[in-house]
Motif scaffolding. Sequence first.
Motif, PDB file in Angstrom:
ATOM      1  N   ASP A 204       5.987  -2.505 -25.872  1.00  0.00           N
ATOM      2  CA  ASP A 204       6.008  -3.938 -25.560  1.00  0.00           C
ATOM      3  C   ASP A 204       4.856  -4.259 -24.606  1.00  0.00           C
TER       4      ASP A 204
ATOM      5  N   ASP B 175      14.327  -1.303 -28.316  1.00  0.00           N
ATOM      6  CA  ASP B 175      13.504  -2.487 -28.102  1.00  0.00           C
ATOM      7  C   ASP B 175      12.563  -2.700 -29.280  1.00  0.00           C
TER       8      ASP B 175
ATOM      9  N   ARG C 236      12.509  -5.994 -31.639  1.00  0.00           N
ATOM     10  CA  ARG C 236      11.317  -6.819 -31.828  1.00  0.00           C
ATOM     11  C   ARG C 236      10.937  -6.906 -33.304  1.00  0.00           C
TER      12      ARG C 236
END
Length: 243
Positions: free
Chosen positions: A107, A144, A148
């Motif tokens: 990220d 995560d 996403r």
Amino acid sequence: MAQDEGTLVVKAPRHVAIIMDGNGRWAKMRGRPRLFGHHAGARRVREIVEACPDLGVEYLTIFGFSTENWKRTQIEVAGLMSLFRSYIRKEARALREKNVRVRFIGDRPGLDEKLRTLMDELEEMTSGCTGTNLTIALNYGGRDEVARATKRLAEDVAAGRLDPARIDEETLPKYLDTCVLPDPDLVIRTSGEARISNFLLWQSAYAEYEFIDTLWPDFSRDVFASVMESYGQRERRYGAVRA
């Protein structure tokens, strides 16, 4: 695995992923602060990257900083971010000269602007390299990443670019950070811990795992070669049975 005139021919994994664990313990054993161990671990990366061509490894993915690592002390996190910036500045030219293609996953918006700029520059600088493919996971977490990716997939469905009826297990990987990489054949975790720590969850569904006691700063070329030899003794069946 094949035999050639009595010599064992070991098939190397095309893609190796490594959870580089044990820097803090390595430093503590020497009476030094944790960041001392992280710096030692960063120096070890070059040796392992340079060993890949001789060992037949085309892709190497290393776990640099997880989404959970923000829970560490502010001093350690700040030191790690400084180390990442320093590593890119110091190693950029050598990586290009060694024909290493560098990519980052994770990220990115959660990282500081200076680091993101250096990451972008290194990716661009090595974009034409055709040797070892080095992927560095920074601010990365498997859950995560999937979240996403699912969000981007949902946006394409909402915009009419993707038919939900056509979504299958081949669809989501196209939205993952690793969409241009093959799945890892082997995942190594150093330091004696036997867990995967939210690393490449989707991609490693059929990977082989090797949990070794060696602390990351001690993970030498010889140790790497030994793990490759061990991998070569395995039989990968992907859910099938041997005929």
